[in-house]
Design an enzyme around this catalytic site. Structure first.
Site, PDB file in Angstrom:
ATOM      1  N   GLU A  59     -43.229  10.641 -66.877  1.00  0.00           N
ATOM      2  CA  GLU A  59     -44.613  11.115 -66.831  1.00  0.00           C
ATOM      3  C   GLU A  59     -45.087  11.241 -65.397  1.00  0.00           C
ATOM      4  O   GLU A  59     -45.737  12.207 -65.023  1.00  0.00           O
ATOM      5  CB  GLU A  59     -45.533  10.094 -67.506  1.00  0.00           C
ATOM      6  CG  GLU A  59     -45.578  10.158 -68.980  1.00  0.00           C
ATOM      7  CD  GLU A  59     -46.607   9.173 -69.460  1.00  0.00           C
ATOM      8  OE1 GLU A  59     -47.628   9.601 -69.972  1.00  0.00           O
ATOM      9  OE2 GLU A  59     -46.389   7.961 -69.296  1.00  0.00           O
ATOM     10  N   ASP A 107     -42.801   5.787 -81.791  1.00  0.00           N
ATOM     11  CA  ASP A 107     -42.029   5.073 -82.821  1.00  0.00           C
ATOM     12  C   ASP A 107     -43.007   4.389 -83.754  1.00  0.00           C
ATOM     13  O   ASP A 107     -44.201   4.384 -83.509  1.00  0.00           O
ATOM     14  CB  ASP A 107     -41.121   4.038 -82.138  1.00  0.00           C
ATOM     15  CG  ASP A 107     -41.921   3.025 -81.332  1.00  0.00           C
ATOM     16  OD1 ASP A 107     -42.339   2.009 -81.900  1.00  0.00           O
ATOM     17  OD2 ASP A 107     -42.158   3.262 -80.122  1.00  0.00           O
TER      18      ASP A 107
HETATM   19  N1  SAH Z   1     -36.268   1.584 -73.577  1.00  0.00           N
HETATM   20  C1  SAH Z   1     -37.431   1.649 -72.737  1.00  0.00           C
HETATM   21  C2  SAH Z   1     -38.267   0.457 -73.095  1.00  0.00           C
HETATM   22  C3  SAH Z   1     -39.629   0.537 -72.573  1.00  0.00           C
HETATM   23  S1  SAH Z   1     -40.591  -0.731 -73.212  1.00  0.00           S
HETATM   24  C4  SAH Z   1     -37.003   1.662 -71.296  1.00  0.00           C
HETATM   25  O1  SAH Z   1     -35.882   1.285 -71.035  1.00  0.00           O
HETATM   26  O2  SAH Z   1     -37.762   2.072 -70.399  1.00  0.00           O
HETATM   27  C5  SAH Z   1     -41.681   0.181 -74.097  1.00  0.00           C
HETATM   28  C6  SAH Z   1     -42.805   0.849 -73.366  1.00  0.00           C
HETATM   29  O3  SAH Z   1     -43.416   1.732 -74.276  1.00  0.00           O
HETATM   30  C7  SAH Z   1     -43.904  -0.084 -72.914  1.00  0.00           C
HETATM   31  O4  SAH Z   1     -44.486   0.398 -71.736  1.00  0.00           O
HETATM   32  C8  SAH Z   1     -44.890  -0.089 -74.093  1.00  0.00           C
HETATM   33  O5  SAH Z   1     -46.223  -0.021 -73.659  1.00  0.00           O
HETATM   34  C9  SAH Z   1     -44.550   1.166 -74.895  1.00  0.00           C
HETATM   35  N2  SAH Z   1     -44.164   1.000 -76.306  1.00  0.00           N
HETATM   36  C10 SAH Z   1     -43.700   2.029 -77.074  1.00  0.00           C
HETATM   37  N3  SAH Z   1     -43.400   1.598 -78.305  1.00  0.00           N
HETATM   38  C11 SAH Z   1     -43.652   0.272 -78.347  1.00  0.00           C
HETATM   39  C12 SAH Z   1     -43.501  -0.747 -79.346  1.00  0.00           C
HETATM   40  N4  SAH Z   1     -43.003  -0.440 -80.548  1.00  0.00           N
HETATM   41  N5  SAH Z   1     -43.830  -2.009 -79.036  1.00  0.00           N
HETATM   42  C13 SAH Z   1     -44.311  -2.302 -77.813  1.00  0.00           C
HETATM   43  N6  SAH Z   1     -44.454  -1.405 -76.821  1.00  0.00           N
HETATM   44  C14 SAH Z   1     -44.148  -0.116 -77.069  1.00  0.00           C
END
Ligand code: SAH
Length: 255
Positions: A17, A221
């Site tokens: 982003e 998700d």
């Molecule tokens: N696989 C990703 C993980 C990021 S953590 C990586 O390696 O970058 C997830 C990020 O998306 C966080 O910033 C959170 O705010 C958001 N997010 C999206 N889905 C989420 C969920 N199911 N639970 C918690 N945070 C979630």
């Protein structure tokens, strides 16, 4: 001499982003504070400071504090992805947070569950005027999804009826990715529309400083056992494009 215009703070949760945003800023200049790169410049003719929040409540709170203390931003808008936990909140929808709760805050029995100790409340509200503007911008973009993400992404991710929801976002230091945990959250906070890891922390910092705040989250998700599926591709092909289009429309409208 005219006063120097006060910048707007734009926080993104994801590298993809921020990269799109920086491409759109003609004159970005990097300033490093607290190990973070803050990008000062202009977008749609407005002074902005764009920064990656980093993941989790503490990282996001530090970033927000630096935006306010060092860059003097007059408002903060956060964009990123989140897990949909409210009924009917589907992948590809957008949630505008009108209020934020830390779902993992629990100092009971000294304080009621979710209440932030010594604040006397669990909820931090978004700024109403900011929400109005962001809501209009989000609806404009969602009315023409294919223009922004392309027909292949619309078909691939089933975005034909993507819509905006406005309400409670809950935040905690955990990626919620099991159906069991998602159900527990739904039970503890039945009004919650989406779960993520930063919003409530930034909302608390902004409340402390009296800085208007709101967040727009694209649902990546359903915070269940399938939460990992296509996460990166979704962010690249859909969420980052939504964010850019929505922020751009908002800045243009707010003109
Ligand atoms: N696989 C990703 C993980 C990021 S953590 C990586 O390696 O970058 C997830 C990020 O998306 C966080 O910033 C959170 O705010 C958001 N997010 C999206 N889905 C989420 C969920 N199911 N639970 C918690 N945070 C979630």
């Amino acid at each position: 001499m005219p006063a120097t215009p006060v910048p707007i703070g734009l926080m993104s949760a994801m590298h993809e982003e921020l990269a799109l945003l920086l491409q759109a800023m003609p004159d970005e200049r990097r300033v490093t504070v607290a190990g973070r790169d803050f990008w000062q410049g202009h977008w749609q003719g407005r002074p902005v400071v764009a920064v990656l929040s980093r993941i989790g409540k503490v990282a996001a709170a530090t970033t927000a504090t630096a935006l306010i203390e060092r860059f003097g931003v007059e408002r903060i808008v956060f964009t990123g992805v989140a897990g949909g936990i409210g009924p009917g909140v589907r992948v590809g929808d957008v949630v505008l947070g009108s209020a934020y709760v830390q779902h993992d805050m629990d100092a009971s029995p000294l304080f009621p569950r979710h209440e932030v100790p010594l604040y006397g409340r669990s909820r931090f509200a978004a700024d109403a005027a900011l929400c109005d503007g962001l809501s209009r911008a989000a609806q404009q973009v969602l009315a023409q999804v294919a223009t922004h993400v392309g027909d292949a992404a619309v078909a691939g991710f089933g975005l034909q009826s993507a819509r905006l929801h406005t309400g409670l976002i809950v935040s905690g230091d955990r990626f919620v990715s099991t159906t069991t945990e998602c159900r527990a959250l739904q039970q503890a906070l039945p009004e919650a529309l989406a779960v993520e890891m930063e919003g409530a922390a930034v909302a608390q910092v902004c409340a402390d400083y009296g800085v208007p705040f709101a967040a727009l989250r694209t649902i990546s998700d359903r915070a269940d056992d399938d939460a990992h599926a296509d996460f990166s591709r979704f962010i690249r092909d859909v969420a980052s494009r939504y964010s850019l289009a929505m922020l751009s429309a908002w800045l243009k409208n707010a003109g």
